[in-house]
Design a protein around this motif. Sequence first.
Motif, PDB file in Angstrom:
ATOM      1  N   CYS A   1       0.816  -1.356   0.094  1.00  0.00           N
ATOM      2  CA  CYS A   1       0.040   0.147  -0.096  1.00  0.00           C
ATOM      3  C   CYS A   1       0.898   1.303  -0.024  1.00  0.00           C
ATOM      4  N   PRO A   2       1.792   1.428  -0.680  1.00  0.00           N
ATOM      5  CA  PRO A   2       2.832   2.694  -0.840  1.00  0.00           C
ATOM      6  C   PRO A   2       1.793   3.831  -1.079  1.00  0.00           C
ATOM      7  N   ASN A   3       2.014   4.976  -0.656  1.00  0.00           N
ATOM      8  CA  ASN A   3       1.391   6.211  -1.010  1.00  0.00           C
ATOM      9  C   ASN A   3      -0.115   6.135  -0.906  1.00  0.00           C
ATOM     10  N   THR A   4      -0.708   5.259   0.182  1.00  0.00           N
ATOM     11  CA  THR A   4      -1.935   5.065   0.403  1.00  0.00           C
ATOM     12  C   THR A   4      -2.468   5.779   1.863  1.00  0.00           C
ATOM     13  N   TRP A   5      -3.495   5.999   2.501  1.00  0.00           N
ATOM     14  CA  TRP A   5      -3.828   6.709   3.582  1.00  0.00           C
ATOM     15  C   TRP A   5      -4.377   5.608   4.308  1.00  0.00           C
TER      16      TRP A   5
ATOM     17  N   GLU B   1     -15.907   4.902   1.883  1.00  0.00           N
ATOM     18  CA  GLU B   1     -17.194   4.196   1.271  1.00  0.00           C
ATOM     19  C   GLU B   1     -17.066   4.644  -0.175  1.00  0.00           C
ATOM     20  N   GLU B   2     -16.410   5.943  -0.885  1.00  0.00           N
ATOM     21  CA  GLU B   2     -16.068   6.430  -2.024  1.00  0.00           C
ATOM     22  C   GLU B   2     -15.103   5.601  -2.767  1.00  0.00           C
ATOM     23  N   ASN B   3     -14.071   4.928  -1.673  1.00  0.00           N
ATOM     24  CA  ASN B   3     -12.931   4.221  -1.980  1.00  0.00           C
ATOM     25  C   ASN B   3     -13.228   2.694  -2.401  1.00  0.00           C
ATOM     26  N   ILE B   4     -14.011   2.397  -1.777  1.00  0.00           N
ATOM     27  CA  ILE B   4     -14.369   0.908  -1.899  1.00  0.00           C
ATOM     28  C   ILE B   4     -14.999   0.600  -3.372  1.00  0.00           C
ATOM     29  N   GLY B   5     -14.303  -0.261  -3.813  1.00  0.00           N
ATOM     30  CA  GLY B   5     -14.788  -0.698  -4.990  1.00  0.00           C
ATOM     31  C   GLY B   5     -14.221   0.309  -6.284  1.00  0.00           C
ATOM     32  N   GLY B   6     -13.615   1.247  -5.904  1.00  0.00           N
ATOM     33  CA  GLY B   6     -13.063   2.251  -6.694  1.00  0.00           C
ATOM     34  C   GLY B   6     -11.950   2.048  -7.611  1.00  0.00           C
TER      35      GLY B   6
ATOM     36  N   ILE C   1      -6.794   4.864  -2.763  1.00  0.00           N
ATOM     37  CA  ILE C   1      -6.553   5.814  -1.919  1.00  0.00           C
ATOM     38  C   ILE C   1      -6.289   5.506  -0.595  1.00  0.00           C
ATOM     39  N   PHE C   2      -6.926   4.523   0.231  1.00  0.00           N
ATOM     40  CA  PHE C   2      -6.976   3.869   1.510  1.00  0.00           C
ATOM     41  C   PHE C   2      -6.304   2.495   1.306  1.00  0.00           C
ATOM     42  N   CYS C   3      -5.445   2.234   2.257  1.00  0.00           N
ATOM     43  CA  CYS C   3      -5.170   0.943   2.435  1.00  0.00           C
ATOM     44  C   CYS C   3      -6.207   0.005   3.039  1.00  0.00           C
ATOM     45  N   ILE C   4      -6.608  -1.035   2.363  1.00  0.00           N
ATOM     46  CA  ILE C   4      -7.726  -2.084   2.591  1.00  0.00           C
ATOM     47  C   ILE C   4      -8.911  -0.980   3.038  1.00  0.00           C
ATOM     48  N   PRO C   5      -9.466  -0.336   2.419  1.00  0.00           N
ATOM     49  CA  PRO C   5     -10.563   0.435   2.846  1.00  0.00           C
ATOM     50  C   PRO C   5     -11.766  -0.010   3.560  1.00  0.00           C
ATOM     51  N   GLU C   6     -12.199  -1.438   2.993  1.00  0.00           N
ATOM     52  CA  GLU C   6     -13.299  -2.041   3.390  1.00  0.00           C
ATOM     53  C   GLU C   6     -13.155  -2.503   5.067  1.00  0.00           C
ATOM     54  N   GLU C   7     -11.902  -2.747   5.196  1.00  0.00           N
ATOM     55  CA  GLU C   7     -11.433  -3.080   6.739  1.00  0.00           C
ATOM     56  C   GLU C   7     -11.502  -1.937   7.596  1.00  0.00           C
TER      57      GLU C   7
END
Length: 281
Positions: free
Chosen positions: A136-140, A242-247, A251-257
């Motif tokens: 997940c480089p560069n992600t939040w 929520e916006e990043n999930i499935g995008g 943007i985020f590292c493992i956004p669902e979790e």
Amino acid sequence: MVQEPEPTLLTNHGVRPFSRPAFKTKTLIMIAIFIILAVHAQLIMTNSLSKYGQAKLSFAEGTVLPEDLDVFDLPPGFKEPSHMSSLDPNILISIGHEEIDAVHSRGLIHLGAWMFITDADGLVLLLQRGPQLVTCPNTWSLTGEHTARGEEPIETVKRGITEELGDDLLDDVVSIQNMTAYPQYFLIDWGTTEYGKRVDRQLTYIWHVQLGKKHKDLHLGLDDEVANHKWVDLETFKEQLEENIGGTKEIFCIPEELKYYADMVKLSNHTVELSNHTLDR
């Protein structure tokens, strides 16, 4: 003026002259040998420190990770838990310790921590992972840390805050509490990277760390693994997840979790509280 004779040294074989210049020469040779040995010892120490420094640098780059982690196995016949399920750590069987790169390449069970760090206004601290990191480089993401060998979970939190955010921030912590009754079993296959296969089997403690000051009054000393940071209100954070999930853009590292556990926290009068479906332990 009569010149004094050179002193002599008696031996079993008679008389042998022992000159002052020869004595001085031997003394200088001994001093030189001593200096050479001292320099050699210094070079060995410098080389060792250099290797240690390279290991620390490699750790920041995500290639060679020098820490030892306790590693575990499940009891015989125990089915592997699903991703993000609760697991009592007392059932785990210790199988020793390994360096962190071996832990991930072999997919060994280990312990770690995620931290929802909030300021006095209830804003959540997000960290941007450095571009040099393997996963997940560069992600939040949140502040996270692996539990070191022989370390208690609460000590992982304190060390993680100190190492990633600076020594000063620990003094501003007013509460640390678990957000789940049991730590969460993370099972993530990152696939094969340029450094080899990487599988995470981490039993993760989810913590809420509340600070007593507003973020503008806090001093952060971010380490080299952190590219940037920001403070966001919880609802905005959840909307962005929520916006990043499935995008299409990561943007985020493992956004669902992140979203799943962010939903366990709610804002009330600028104070972060645990919602009813979470338990302290």
